[in-house]
Design a protein around this motif. Structure first.
Motif, PDB file in Angstrom:
ATOM      1  N   VAL A  67      -1.487  -0.251  -7.954  1.00 14.67           N
ATOM      2  CA  VAL A  67      -0.813   1.022  -7.203  1.00 14.67           C
ATOM      3  C   VAL A  67      -0.668   1.162  -6.273  1.00 14.67           C
ATOM      4  O   VAL A  67      -0.602   2.154  -5.215  1.00 14.67           O
ATOM      5  N   GLU A  68      -0.262   0.184  -5.790  1.00 19.08           N
ATOM      6  CA  GLU A  68       0.132  -0.082  -4.287  1.00 19.08           C
ATOM      7  C   GLU A  68       1.722   0.892  -3.639  1.00 19.08           C
ATOM      8  O   GLU A  68       1.415   1.018  -2.474  1.00 19.08           O
ATOM      9  N   GLN A  69       2.610   0.875  -5.320  1.00 21.59           N
ATOM     10  CA  GLN A  69       4.041   2.032  -4.893  1.00 21.59           C
ATOM     11  C   GLN A  69       2.729   3.131  -4.225  1.00 21.59           C
ATOM     12  O   GLN A  69       2.997   4.919  -3.394  1.00 21.59           O
ATOM     13  N   THR A  70       1.974   4.021  -5.619  1.00 26.68           N
ATOM     14  CA  THR A  70       1.463   5.105  -5.030  1.00 26.68           C
ATOM     15  C   THR A  70       0.676   5.812  -3.741  1.00 26.68           C
ATOM     16  O   THR A  70       0.504   6.392  -3.064  1.00 26.68           O
ATOM     17  N   VAL A  71      -0.036   4.129  -3.012  1.00 26.60           N
ATOM     18  CA  VAL A  71      -0.481   3.683  -1.918  1.00 26.60           C
ATOM     19  C   VAL A  71       0.414   4.303  -0.855  1.00 26.60           C
ATOM     20  O   VAL A  71       0.125   4.890   0.288  1.00 26.60           O
ATOM     21  N   VAL A  72       1.435   3.487  -0.888  1.00 30.29           N
ATOM     22  CA  VAL A  72       2.353   3.499  -0.076  1.00 30.29           C
ATOM     23  C   VAL A  72       2.665   5.100  -0.167  1.00 30.29           C
ATOM     24  O   VAL A  72       3.269   5.727   1.620  1.00 30.29           O
ATOM     25  N   LYS A  73       3.216   5.995  -0.829  1.00 31.85           N
ATOM     26  CA  LYS A  73       3.785   6.198  -0.697  1.00 31.85           C
ATOM     27  C   LYS A  73       2.666   7.793   0.016  1.00 31.85           C
ATOM     28  O   LYS A  73       3.242   8.967   0.488  1.00 31.85           O
ATOM     29  N   SER A  74       1.658   7.236   0.377  1.00 31.06           N
ATOM     30  CA  SER A  74       0.893   8.912  -0.034  1.00 31.06           C
ATOM     31  C   SER A  74       0.710   8.193   1.689  1.00 31.06           C
ATOM     32  O   SER A  74      -1.225   9.020   2.246  1.00 31.06           O
ATOM     33  N   LEU A  75       0.393   7.333   2.066  1.00 31.72           N
ATOM     34  CA  LEU A  75       0.161   6.806   3.413  1.00 31.72           C
ATOM     35  C   LEU A  75       1.017   7.900   4.829  1.00 31.72           C
ATOM     36  O   LEU A  75       1.955   8.426   5.369  1.00 31.72           O
ATOM     37  N   ASN A 130       0.905   7.589   7.459  1.00 37.13           N
ATOM     38  CA  ASN A 130       1.718   6.393   8.885  1.00 37.13           C
ATOM     39  C   ASN A 130       2.839   6.708   9.242  1.00 37.13           C
ATOM     40  O   ASN A 130       4.265   6.499   8.016  1.00 37.13           O
ATOM     41  N   ASP A 131       3.398   7.440  10.087  1.00 36.91           N
ATOM     42  CA  ASP A 131       4.843   7.491  10.121  1.00 36.91           C
ATOM     43  C   ASP A 131       5.724   6.092  10.348  1.00 36.91           C
ATOM     44  O   ASP A 131       6.498   6.407  10.114  1.00 36.91           O
ATOM     45  N   THR A 132       4.933   5.154  10.756  1.00 36.76           N
ATOM     46  CA  THR A 132       5.801   4.280  11.959  1.00 36.76           C
ATOM     47  C   THR A 132       5.073   2.810  10.173  1.00 36.76           C
ATOM     48  O   THR A 132       6.145   1.962  10.109  1.00 36.76           O
ATOM     49  N   PHE A 133       5.009   3.323   9.013  1.00 39.42           N
ATOM     50  CA  PHE A 133       5.357   2.512   7.916  1.00 39.42           C
ATOM     51  C   PHE A 133       6.257   2.805   7.127  1.00 39.42           C
ATOM     52  O   PHE A 133       6.406   3.848   6.848  1.00 39.42           O
TER      53      PHE A 133
END
Length: 446
Positions: A29-37, A39-42
């Protein structure tokens, strides 16, 4: 003695079940989680993180036996488990530098963890129990694909976006599972072999702890040098050269089913509110395919050359059918979209049933290739099985790392085409190796 060994194997399996319930679910799930963050700094990428993990893992395997020999398998597994837990923890409060740093660390931890696992399993087995113990451990490990993904389904079903609170709850639960698995290694009891070594060392009362560890380290380094030379010699053999395309293909398809395909399902606009929950169900169905294939082909078709080629051919056909259905059913931009859903339309109206059928076929085909690669390496290199398996894991991990790095840039069609080409070449080369083995056996009989 037998009870202690069985206890150790069960606890080892339970520890890996908890740790990989966390890590396998995270990778899915991590790519899906990263896309939904929100958080502009990540600025991290789940694909790049997984690529780093497999890349570091492939090279760390060369040093892992030395670490295990010096500090012992039990402590090695505990420390490696802490590195896995640290990686999971990063997703609770995401930070780009911590995300990539823990990716490097978990790559090292994975190499030491699996080396220690193999060492510990052999220490707690004998000729009459090794198959049973390996089967027990494998069965517990495969269950790791079920529980975490089931949680993802129930939590994400009906969501179009992953909120910060949902992400934190999921990864806190996964972190607890990983920590429980890590702590379980502390319960492992010393094997008879370890006790003999300790009593021998304790008897040498003139030796300080420092001298004993130095002696262990020197012995381990000499063993590592010897094994590295054997690896270099095996790399030049015709069998390893011919099996390399098949090993490489296993790396490409590993990255696809473990990290890319779930992301594609979650990004498919036509699945609507069910899309995110389907990532979890897909992971479960892949796991079922792995269990069915491993049980059927790993146990029933062991040490049979004719069946080995049949199983690999079946794996190729199963995967090619899955790739064709995925090509028709999933939008071409699904792996690469930066927004959370796709913009393109596939050839067919996306079907949940077809998507999950493909998940099962991916798991089934993967088990076909892996069980038969282990089988043929164990047969051809019976005297040098450890270096041969190390080469397999090295090639597989390098290509998995490469695949994760290109997965965020290549459209789905090109990713599938690459796997078809390498899968076909790998299967042909596997057939050639089998024919060589049959020919050599016939000559010996003659």
């Amino acid at each position: 003695m037998a009870d202690r060994r069985t206890f150790n194997v069960v606890i080892l399996g339970v520890g890996f079940l908890f740790i990989f319930t966390a890590f396998t679910t995270c990778g899915n799930v991590e790519q899906t989680v990263v896309k939904s963050l929100q958080n502009d700094t990540f600025t991290g990428s789940g694909y790049h993180s997984l690529g780093i993990i497999y890349g570091i893992f492939s090279f760390s395997n060369l040093l892992a036996p030395t670490v295990v020999a010096v500090i012992g398998p039990k402590l090695t597994m505990f420390l490696s488990g802490l590195l896995y837990s640290g990686y999971i923890a990063v997703f609770i409060i995401p930070s780009t530098w911590a995300f990539y740093l823990t990716s490097v660390l978990i790559g090292i931890g994975a190499a030491t963890l699996w080396t220690a696992q193999g060492h510990f399993l052999v220490e707690n087995s004998d000729a009459s129990t090794i198959n049973r113990n390996t089967g027990m451990f494998w069965a517990l490990l495969q269950c790791s694909m079920l529980f975490g993904n089931l949680y993802i389904y129930f939590d994400w079903n009906g969501r179009t976006e992953i909120s910060d609170s949902s992400r934190k709850n999921i990864f806190l639960s996964l972190l607890v599972a990983s920590i429980l698995g890590t702590l379980s290694f502390l319960v492992l009891r010393k094997s008879h072999h370890e006790e003999e070594m300790l009593s021998e060392e304790e008897g040498q009362s003139l030796l300080s702890a420092r001298v004993m560890y130095k002696h262990r380290a020197n012995t381990a380094i000499q063993d590592a040098k010897s094994e590295f030379k054997t690896i270099l010699q095996l790399l030049k053999t015709k069998t390893i050269v011919l099996l390399s395309p098949c090993m490489a293909y296993s790396g490409l398809e590993l990255s696809f089913y473990s990290g890319v395909y779930g992301t594609c399902i979650g990004a498919t606009t036509q699945f609507g509110e069910a899309a995110k929950g389907l990532i979890g169900i897909s992971g479960i169905v892949v796991g079922i395919g792995e269990i069915v294939g491993g049980g059927l082909f790993g146990l029933l078709c062991k040490n049979n050359r004719f069946r080995r080629t049949s199983v690999v051919f079946l794996g190729m056909v199963v995967h090619f059918v899955a790739f064709y259905l995925i090509f028709l059913n999933i939008p071409d931009d699904a792996p690469v979209v930066f927004t959370t859903t796709t913009q393109k339309n596939p050839f067919l109206t996306p079907s949940v049933s077809i998507a999950l059928l493909c998940s099962f076929l991916l798991g089934l085909g993967d088990s076909c290739f892996n069980t038969q690669l282990y089988s043929i390496l164990g047969r051809v290199y019976a005297e040098h099985s450890t270096p041969a398996f190390a080469i397999f894991k090295f090639i597989q991990s390098v290509f998995a790392a490469v695949a994760f790095f290109y997965s965020g840039y290549l459209l789905l069609m090109w990713q599938l085409l690459l796997m078809v080409i390498l899968g076909f070449a790998g299967t042909l080369c596997f057939f050639v190796v089998e024919r060589m083995q049959n020919f050599s056996v016939d000559l010996q009989e003659y």
